[in-house]
Design a protein around this motif. Structure first.
Motif, PDB file in Angstrom:
ATOM      1  N   UNK A 123       0.706  -1.122   0.163  1.00 54.72           N
ATOM      2  CA  UNK A 123      -0.103  -0.093  -0.184  1.00 54.72           C
ATOM      3  C   UNK A 123       0.980   1.243   0.033  1.00 54.72           C
ATOM      4  N   UNK A 124       0.492   2.280  -0.439  1.00 53.77           N
ATOM      5  CA  UNK A 124       0.927   3.756  -0.663  1.00 53.77           C
ATOM      6  C   UNK A 124       1.110   4.021   0.852  1.00 53.77           C
ATOM      7  N   UNK A 125       2.329   4.050   1.621  1.00 54.75           N
ATOM      8  CA  UNK A 125       2.492   4.448   2.959  1.00 54.75           C
ATOM      9  C   UNK A 125       2.288   6.032   3.094  1.00 54.75           C
ATOM     10  N   UNK A 126       2.738   6.770   2.180  1.00 58.17           N
ATOM     11  CA  UNK A 126       2.293   8.186   2.130  1.00 58.17           C
ATOM     12  C   UNK A 126       0.825   8.536   2.345  1.00 58.17           C
ATOM     13  N   UNK A 127       0.050   7.755   1.541  1.00 57.57           N
ATOM     14  CA  UNK A 127      -1.578   7.888   1.716  1.00 57.57           C
ATOM     15  C   UNK A 127      -2.032   7.378   2.787  1.00 57.57           C
ATOM     16  N   UNK A 155      -3.323  10.157   9.940  1.00 57.92           N
ATOM     17  CA  UNK A 155      -3.384  11.451  10.505  1.00 57.92           C
ATOM     18  C   UNK A 155      -4.746  12.343  10.498  1.00 57.92           C
ATOM     19  N   UNK A 156      -5.568  12.084   9.411  1.00 54.05           N
ATOM     20  CA  UNK A 156      -6.738  12.505   9.274  1.00 54.05           C
ATOM     21  C   UNK A 156      -7.696  11.857  10.615  1.00 54.05           C
ATOM     22  N   UNK A 157      -7.634  10.618  10.572  1.00 58.01           N
ATOM     23  CA  UNK A 157      -8.273  10.127  11.712  1.00 58.01           C
ATOM     24  C   UNK A 157      -7.998  10.470  12.985  1.00 58.01           C
ATOM     25  N   UNK A 158      -6.747  10.595  13.108  1.00 60.35           N
ATOM     26  CA  UNK A 158      -6.038  11.042  14.663  1.00 60.35           C
ATOM     27  C   UNK A 158      -6.608  12.524  15.018  1.00 60.35           C
ATOM     28  N   UNK A 175      -9.258  14.073  13.471  1.00 58.90           N
ATOM     29  CA  UNK A 175     -10.852  14.053  13.717  1.00 58.90           C
ATOM     30  C   UNK A 175     -11.190  13.524  15.177  1.00 58.90           C
ATOM     31  N   UNK A 176     -10.519  12.399  15.781  1.00 60.14           N
ATOM     32  CA  UNK A 176     -10.892  12.247  17.021  1.00 60.14           C
ATOM     33  C   UNK A 176     -10.272  13.278  18.145  1.00 60.14           C
ATOM     34  N   UNK A 177      -8.987  13.970  18.021  1.00 63.36           N
ATOM     35  CA  UNK A 177      -8.704  14.714  18.594  1.00 63.36           C
ATOM     36  C   UNK A 177      -9.052  16.167  19.015  1.00 63.36           C
ATOM     37  N   UNK A 178     -10.043  16.572  18.215  1.00 62.39           N
ATOM     38  CA  UNK A 178     -10.609  17.728  18.110  1.00 62.39           C
ATOM     39  C   UNK A 178     -11.300  17.797  19.637  1.00 62.39           C
ATOM     40  N   UNK A 179     -11.466  19.211  19.882  1.00 58.65           N
ATOM     41  CA  UNK A 179     -12.111  19.568  21.228  1.00 58.65           C
ATOM     42  C   UNK A 179     -13.392  19.336  20.995  1.00 58.65           C
ATOM     43  N   UNK A 180     -13.855  18.268  21.558  1.00 55.76           N
ATOM     44  CA  UNK A 180     -15.467  17.941  21.492  1.00 55.76           C
ATOM     45  C   UNK A 180     -16.212  18.231  22.592  1.00 55.76           C
TER      46      UNK A 180
END
Length: 97
Positions: free
Chosen positions: A50-54, A60-63, A65-70
């Motif tokens: 798999x493309x490691x960059x992607x 990173x996007x998942x992290x 989105x979870x780490x936002x001030x909720x």
């Protein structure tokens, strides 16, 4: 041998790439970025990789989105810091600080 990019001038970005990795600069100049990406994708498909960059980007996007001030605690901290900044600016304008 004919280069993809055979211009006579060198940009600051190219100098930076050359200092980091002369091979990277050479192959980008020889084949071009688009062709190198195509070749890498072909190799990865043939090897079942798999493309490691992607995948890093998606992780990173998942992290983030979870780490936002909720919750309320994050918002309270932000509001407190904004109030503190406003008070500091007010005191600075008045010449007290």
């Amino acid at each position: 041998m004919e280069f993809y990019n055979d211009k006579k001038t060198v940009t600051a970005n190219e100098i930076n790439k050359f200092c980091y990795c002369p091979y990277q600069w050479y192959y980008e100049r020889l084949y071009g970025t688009k062709e190198l990406r195509r070749l890498a994708n072909e190799r990865n498909e043939a090897l079942g990789l798999t493309d490691r960059t992607q995948s890093n980007f998606e992780q990173g996007l998942e992290y983030h989105s979870r780490a936002k001030f909720r919750g309320g605690a994050g918002r309270i901290i932000i509001v407190f810091l904004l109030i503190l900044l406003a008070v500091f600016c007010f005191l600075k304008v008045r010449g007290i600080v």
